[in-house]
Design an enzyme around this catalytic site. Sequence first.
Site, PDB file in Angstrom:
ATOM      1  N   ASP A 163      71.509  24.289  42.951  1.00  0.00           N
ATOM      2  CA  ASP A 163      70.109  24.214  43.406  1.00  0.00           C
ATOM      3  C   ASP A 163      70.022  24.913  44.769  1.00  0.00           C
ATOM      4  O   ASP A 163      70.453  24.363  45.788  1.00  0.00           O
ATOM      5  CB  ASP A 163      69.679  22.748  43.510  1.00  0.00           C
ATOM      6  CG  ASP A 163      68.223  22.573  43.923  1.00  0.00           C
ATOM      7  OD1 ASP A 163      67.539  23.586  44.156  1.00  0.00           O
ATOM      8  OD2 ASP A 163      67.779  21.409  44.029  1.00  0.00           O
ATOM      9  N   GLY A 169      66.693  16.843  47.881  1.00  0.00           N
ATOM     10  CA  GLY A 169      67.480  16.476  46.713  1.00  0.00           C
ATOM     11  C   GLY A 169      66.692  15.953  45.534  1.00  0.00           C
ATOM     12  O   GLY A 169      67.270  15.326  44.642  1.00  0.00           O
ATOM     13  N   CYS A 344      45.713  26.867  52.311  1.00  0.00           N
ATOM     14  CA  CYS A 344      46.581  27.234  51.195  1.00  0.00           C
ATOM     15  C   CYS A 344      45.959  26.817  49.860  1.00  0.00           C
ATOM     16  O   CYS A 344      46.036  27.545  48.867  1.00  0.00           O
ATOM     17  CB  CYS A 344      47.958  26.615  51.362  1.00  0.00           C
ATOM     18  SG  CYS A 344      48.962  27.398  52.642  1.00  0.00           S
TER      19      CYS A 344
END
Length: 372
Positions: A163, A169, A344
């Site tokens: 990853d 995580g 955004c």
Amino acid sequence: MGKETFKSILTRLLSSAGVTVNGNEPWDIRVYHEDFYRKTLTEGSLGLGEAYMSQWWDCPSPDEFITRVLRGNLAQQLKPNLKLKMDLFLSRFFNRQSPAAAYRNGSRHYDIGNDLFVLMLDKRMTYTCAFWNNARTLNEAQENKLDLTCRKLRLRPGMHVLDIGCGWGSFGKFATENYGVKVTGITISKEQAELGRQICKGLPVDIRIMDYRSLREKFDAVVSIGMFEHVGYKNYATYMKTVHDCLKDDGLFLLHTIGSNITTTLTDPWINKYIFPNSLIPSIRQIGEAIDGLFVMEHWENFSVDYDKTLMAWYENIVANWDRLKGKYDPTFFRMWKYYLLSCAGAFRSRSNQLWQVVLSKSGVAGGYSFA
């Protein structure tokens, strides 16, 4: 040029996009400082964002305002100032995402405080676009995205997955718990790594602080979710060659990235200065050139509308939790962060920005690619 001339020009431009200065619609802006017009006309998006941070203007729905500005192509009608021209010139000669610079760039955003991200994000701390199909909450939408990503990679128990840009995580934890794989995640943020290790404690998830260019191992599958925007166009070829070298011959690579409709070498000036230093949104052309001769494109999907919804959910979380954050972050930061999320959202709503998931293989999947 006098103040009235600046005001007249910008008022006319905004009107062409359906925005009325001091109007009554949610996307109409109310101006509180006369220098707003000059600053926006001469400095473009940087001036517009800084004027918002300084409370020179406001409106009920800045996201809708930005949507109309972008749909009206107002930025293309403003001449770039000397600083923007110089930045564009320098970007062609200097690698602003070199290994040393990458750590500095990442730290300026991802190390500002885990407390902010804990209150803004979903329970899994997933700082990328969620997928909202059949989801009612942000938590459900992020699990949708993580599960879809695992299915596209065709994960099976016992596989070892890399990853790149693992954040806290969230993918590693989900994939190990639900698909029985082992995950090695890399990040350049100390804050992310520290909390990510706590979140994934007891699971076969190894989170390392390292730059992708230092990777030398082989993996059954590779995933990169929301990290490619920090690579920079001078490093796209190196990035893809690194992934190619790390991926086993029969493995799949999934790239999850924001995408641009145009090819450029610079990011938005306001985003660059205040949010993501030296970031860059890649175009289809830039991705295509980087994978040329290395990968077969198996699947390409666009989820831009989902990022609009995700950003608005993050915005609502920030507003709802501001009382718990304001002891550490001042009001100017609050306006900056709100503007970041809302502007955004407007960019994705206007379809100026895209969100892509691209599945790549090294030699083509025998019989064709599919996922359940």
